[in-house]
Design an enzyme around this catalytic site. Sequence first.
Site, short mmCIF file in Angstrom:
data_model
loop_
_atom_site.label_atom_id
_atom_site.label_comp_id
_atom_site.label_asym_id
_atom_site.label_seq_id
_atom_site.Cartn_x
_atom_site.Cartn_y
_atom_site.Cartn_z
N HIS A 9 0.83 -1.21 0.00
CA HIS A 9 0.00 0.00 0.00
C HIS A 9 0.87 1.26 0.00
O HIS A 9 0.93 1.96 -0.99
CB HIS A 9 -0.93 -0.03 1.21
CG HIS A 9 -1.92 1.10 1.27
ND1 HIS A 9 -2.18 1.93 0.21
CD2 HIS A 9 -2.72 1.53 2.28
CE1 HIS A 9 -3.10 2.83 0.55
NE2 HIS A 9 -3.44 2.60 1.80
N HIS A 30 -1.70 -0.20 -11.52
CA HIS A 30 -2.59 0.19 -10.43
C HIS A 30 -3.83 -0.68 -10.47
O HIS A 30 -4.29 -1.09 -11.54
CB HIS A 30 -2.99 1.67 -10.56
CG HIS A 30 -3.57 2.24 -9.31
ND1 HIS A 30 -4.90 2.09 -8.98
CD2 HIS A 30 -3.00 2.94 -8.30
CE1 HIS A 30 -5.12 2.69 -7.81
NE2 HIS A 30 -3.99 3.20 -7.38
N ASP A 46 3.19 6.57 -6.98
CA ASP A 46 4.40 6.32 -6.19
C ASP A 46 5.69 6.54 -6.97
O ASP A 46 6.72 6.87 -6.39
CB ASP A 46 4.39 4.88 -5.66
CG ASP A 46 3.22 4.62 -4.73
OD1 ASP A 46 3.10 5.35 -3.73
OD2 ASP A 46 2.43 3.71 -5.00
#
Length: 377
Positions: free
Chosen positions: A222, A262, A313
């Site tokens: 996560h 994703h 990210d």
Amino acid sequence: MSTAVAPKGLEGIVATTSSICFIDGDAGVLSYRGIDIHELAGKSTFEETTYLLWNGKLPTAAELEAFNKELAAARVLPPAVITLLKSVPTSASPMEVLRTAVSLLSIYDADEKDSSHAANLRKSFRLTAQISMIVAVFDRIRKGKAIVEADPSLTHAGNFLWMLNGEKPSATATRAFDIALILHADHELNASTFAARVIAATLSDMHSAITGAIGALKGPLHGGANEATMKLLFAIEAADADPVDYVRQMFASKQKISGFGHRVYHTEDPRATHLRRMSEELGKAAGNTKWFDMSRKIELFVKEEKKLNANVDFYSASTYTTLGIDIDLFTPIFAISRISGWAAHVLEQHDDNRLIRPRADYTGPTYPAPYIDIASR
């Protein structure tokens, strides 16, 4: 009651109704209260965006001023929390420290036993201010540096950079970090937000819900992908390797590359669009674009080779590193932003609550399984 079996990981399952965040993974859309993330990143501030998440509308100038004052007034940590931050080993993970400190905060919160909407809103202000402070203060302590007091004249983003580094941040750095906070503020029912809502649905308090959310965020599937991305860039630099050749060899040995793909988006993550630009602009402002240049080469190669898009990210890693932030603070910074969304979801859950209690598809021995006496086993 429906007996349909949910897919593994609840993928594609609608678990609740919410008016906070809208995502269209096929079109690459992310919006808060219906306002597109690109508009918010280009025109808004983290404080204004947080007001929007908590109140369902953009604030007037007077409402935003009052909001900023209340957030500034909340930048106080109980002495017991400071004592905790000084007593834990300096080698402790900042996420472990943050999780523990937030749990401790509840004991000293004036609204500890009140879960009304008004009390939850006051807790939201305090937690948003205090989580940022905990991360900055612990980093100062573990490095043997003096704690820096909050500056009420600075924005939330500016205050964190000030308290972390002990130097007034530039306008460029402040705005870049402010945009990063906006981009990470909410993302519908991700793992940590769902964890917070499940806890809140038991009518447990907000601090418990946020502590649980931080625990979920700590997991590398996560919140830890940007840490892994930056470690990859450091490894490439240490090996003095070509980024594309290095990643090609990783693929050949069946290794995964963090920061790509994703669960929801099937096109480019809209947050990555802004972070890519921020990484480049910060690099140019610092006179060193190597992290952006390496990231861009990797991104183009992975997209061509694996048809995977960079997610939020991937470029947040080089952005935070260029801002002078240590790798193990990347995930705590995620929490500094996401507390705004977590709080919004706890508020929404408590305002119209029903206990979240799904069922499981049983795959064990056929019922009734016989009980075998111990002498016969």
